[in-house]
Design an enzyme around this catalytic site. Structure first.
Site, PDB file in Angstrom:
ATOM      1  N   GLY A  20       0.821  -1.209   0.000  1.00 18.16           N
ATOM      2  CA  GLY A  20       0.000   0.000   0.000  1.00 18.16           C
ATOM      3  C   GLY A  20       0.849   1.250   0.000  1.00 18.16           C
ATOM      4  O   GLY A  20       2.032   1.218   0.359  1.00 18.16           O
ATOM      5  N   GLY A  22       0.682   5.553   1.001  1.00 10.88           N
ATOM      6  CA  GLY A  22      -0.013   6.645   1.655  1.00 10.88           C
ATOM      7  C   GLY A  22       0.676   7.955   1.339  1.00 10.88           C
ATOM      8  O   GLY A  22       1.609   8.004   0.529  1.00 10.88           O
ATOM      9  N   MET A  24       2.656   9.739   3.176  1.00  8.06           N
ATOM     10  CA  MET A  24       4.016   9.882   3.698  1.00  8.06           C
ATOM     11  C   MET A  24       4.898   8.662   3.459  1.00  8.06           C
ATOM     12  O   MET A  24       6.117   8.775   3.540  1.00  8.06           O
ATOM     13  CB  MET A  24       3.983  10.166   5.206  1.00  8.06           C
ATOM     14  CG  MET A  24       3.415  11.512   5.570  1.00  8.06           C
ATOM     15  SD  MET A  24       3.538  11.828   7.332  1.00  8.06           S
ATOM     16  CE  MET A  24       5.302  11.866   7.583  1.00  8.06           C
ATOM     17  N   VAL A  27       4.290   0.874   1.965  1.00  2.00           N
ATOM     18  CA  VAL A  27       4.471  -0.357   2.721  1.00  2.00           C
ATOM     19  C   VAL A  27       4.677  -1.501   1.725  1.00  2.00           C
ATOM     20  O   VAL A  27       3.922  -1.632   0.757  1.00  2.00           O
ATOM     21  CB  VAL A  27       3.264  -0.641   3.643  1.00  2.00           C
ATOM     22  CG1 VAL A  27       3.474  -1.943   4.410  1.00  2.00           C
ATOM     23  CG2 VAL A  27       3.026   0.516   4.602  1.00  2.00           C
ATOM     24  N   ASP A 137      -6.685   7.034  15.205  1.00  2.00           N
ATOM     25  CA  ASP A 137      -7.161   6.776  13.847  1.00  2.00           C
ATOM     26  C   ASP A 137      -7.829   5.401  13.765  1.00  2.00           C
ATOM     27  O   ASP A 137      -7.554   4.607  12.868  1.00  2.00           O
ATOM     28  CB  ASP A 137      -5.997   6.866  12.852  1.00  2.00           C
ATOM     29  CG  ASP A 137      -6.474   7.011  11.404  1.00  2.00           C
ATOM     30  OD1 ASP A 137      -7.649   7.395  11.193  1.00  2.00           O
ATOM     31  OD2 ASP A 137      -5.673   6.726  10.495  1.00  2.00           O
TER      32      ASP A 137
END
Length: 181
Positions: A20, A22, A24, A27, A137
């Site tokens: 994945g 994001g 910042m 992964v 989160d």
């Protein structure tokens, strides 16, 4: 194709695939060269390596995860900075789907299943809170529903915007600023 896939990262992790991306970090699914373990490698995006605030947030995420020990929380394995300056952290690779995906695929969940999942997440969060960590989160996308037959069955992941209490208070104030996402 991502330039890291198929390479050896930090002289010990074979990068197998992207899990994945994001804002910042990215992964990856990796395999430790000496131990043969399949793990998840999180690396800070290159344009953020020179941003001291982003690097410190990343370091604090590793420190946050490293303090925790619960069958219902992601497990931290390694943290470091490569010779060319790229910060990274390594966690358990979780085989499964997000709770959000499971809810969607199954058109909802039975009440008993929901209560069991909720109970396990509460136990994991209690461990985090005992260690002065607030996740900040919690959502179905950050709960992994494991398909590997594990007794824990769910794990809370992504402590990237967590806050550390007390000892980190001075750093916390500078790391979480109004208007930042």
């Amino acid at each position: 194709i991502d330039p890291l896939v198929g390479t050896i990262f930090a002289d010990k992790y074979e990068v197998l695939s992207i899990l994945g991306k994001g804002g910042m970090s990215t992964v990856y699914k990796v395999q430790h060269q000496d131990l043969g373990m399949v793990l998840a490698l999180k690396v800070l995006h290159k344009h953020l390596w020179t941003d001291p605030l982003s690097v410190e947030r990343f370091r604090l995420e590793a420190k946050t995860i490293g303090k925790l020990s619960s069958p219902y929380l992601i497990t931290f394995r390694d943290f470091g900075v490569t010779s060319d300056g790229q910060p990274y952290l390594v966690m358990d690779y979780l085989k499964g789907v997000s709770l959000g995906r499971k809810i969607y695929d199954e058109n909802g969940l039975e009440l008993g299943d929901c209560l069991e999942i909720f109970s396990k997440l509460c136990e994991g969060l209690a461990e985090a809170h005992r260690n002065g960590v607030t996740h900040r989160d919690i959502k179905p996308a950050n709960v992994m529903f494991l398909t590997d037959g594990s007794d824990s069955s769910v794990k809370l992941v992504d402590f990237g915007i967590a806050k550390l209490a007390q000892g980190e208070s001075d750093q916390r104030l500078t790391l979480t600023q109004t208007g930042e996402v």
